[in-house]
Design a protein around this motif. Structure first.
Motif, PDB file in Angstrom:
ATOM      1  N   THR A  59      49.829  -2.687 -15.651  1.00  0.00           N
ATOM      2  CA  THR A  59      51.290  -2.699 -16.647  1.00  0.00           C
ATOM      3  C   THR A  59      51.941  -1.081 -15.729  1.00  0.00           C
ATOM      4  N   PHE A  60      51.413  -0.998 -15.266  1.00  0.00           N
ATOM      5  CA  PHE A  60      51.458   0.495 -14.283  1.00  0.00           C
ATOM      6  C   PHE A  60      52.268  -0.457 -13.190  1.00  0.00           C
ATOM      7  N   GLY A  61      52.085  -1.078 -12.529  1.00  0.00           N
ATOM      8  CA  GLY A  61      52.394  -1.740 -11.294  1.00  0.00           C
ATOM      9  C   GLY A  61      53.735  -2.266 -12.411  1.00  0.00           C
ATOM     10  N   GLY A  62      53.387  -3.367 -13.141  1.00  0.00           N
ATOM     11  CA  GLY A  62      54.755  -3.748 -13.543  1.00  0.00           C
ATOM     12  C   GLY A  62      55.850  -2.472 -13.887  1.00  0.00           C
ATOM     13  N   ALA A  63      55.739  -1.739 -14.117  1.00  0.00           N
ATOM     14  CA  ALA A  63      56.424  -0.874 -14.520  1.00  0.00           C
ATOM     15  C   ALA A  63      57.779   0.027 -13.258  1.00  0.00           C
ATOM     16  N   LEU A  64      56.823   0.013 -12.292  1.00  0.00           N
ATOM     17  CA  LEU A  64      57.064   0.125 -10.671  1.00  0.00           C
ATOM     18  C   LEU A  64      57.776  -1.190 -10.104  1.00  0.00           C
ATOM     19  N   ILE A  65      56.914  -1.721 -10.352  1.00  0.00           N
ATOM     20  CA  ILE A  65      58.205  -3.323  -9.977  1.00  0.00           C
ATOM     21  C   ILE A  65      59.602  -3.025 -10.603  1.00  0.00           C
ATOM     22  N   GLY A  66      59.265  -3.305 -11.888  1.00  0.00           N
ATOM     23  CA  GLY A  66      60.596  -3.299 -12.971  1.00  0.00           C
ATOM     24  C   GLY A  66      61.587  -2.356 -12.706  1.00  0.00           C
ATOM     25  N   GLY A  67      61.316  -1.238 -12.626  1.00  0.00           N
ATOM     26  CA  GLY A  67      62.385   0.191 -12.289  1.00  0.00           C
ATOM     27  C   GLY A  67      62.854  -0.309 -10.572  1.00  0.00           C
ATOM     28  N   ALA A  68      62.285  -0.372 -10.183  1.00  0.00           N
ATOM     29  CA  ALA A  68      62.953  -0.827  -8.579  1.00  0.00           C
ATOM     30  C   ALA A  68      63.655  -2.092  -8.369  1.00  0.00           C
TER      31      ALA A  68
END
Length: 155
Positions: A59-68
């Protein structure tokens, strides 16, 4: 302001990791030991829901990618909003695609035991392929200080 939102999202993604792990091979004092014999053996299976320990990182990785990705759109305060929305959507998609729980089949053995004083006990424990029980096996019933009981063969 953008840094505060991203820091908050990162912190919220790490909340699932705030619990302690169970220590399976921890030494525990023995309270008492009874000796006896196996009267019957039955292998059983049980389904259990297991929590995925990596779900928070996904979930954290998905949030980082989505934020980028969201950070690539707009300018000024619009870019900050796009970054936050991208992080929320990315984290949500990653969370939905990787469920927190999965099903695991536990292999157990149910033992009916008669101890030396004539008392009978039924014990269910994990199946250990290195220690398979059969009827009339001599065993020892070990009561541990943590409230559990373990059955071992007498050697």
């Amino acid at each position: 302001m953008k840094t505060i939102y991203i820091t908050l999202i990162c912190w919220l993604a790490l909340i699932p990791f705030a619990k302690a792990d169970y220590e399976r091979n921890k030494a525990v004092p023995v309270e008492k030991v009874l000796f006896g014999q196996v009267m019957s053996v039955r292998n059983i299976t049980e389904q259990e829901l297991i929590q995925d320990k990596n779900a928070g990182w996904k979930t954290f990785g998905g949030a980082l990618i989505g934020g980028a990705i969201g950070n690539q759109f707009g300018s000024g305060s619009g870019r900050g909003v796009a970054t936050i929305l991208g992080a929320i959507i990315g984290g949500s998609i990653a969370h939905d695609r990787n469920p927190e729980y999965h099903e695991k089949t536990l292999l157990l053995v149910e033992l009916m035991i008669k101890v030396e004083n004539g008392d009978e006990y039924m014990v269910i424990q994990d199946l250990d392929h290195r220690m398979l029980f059969q009827q009339k096996d001599d065993i020892r019933m070990i009561y541990l200080a943590n409230g559990t009981v373990r059955i071992d063969k007498q050697m």
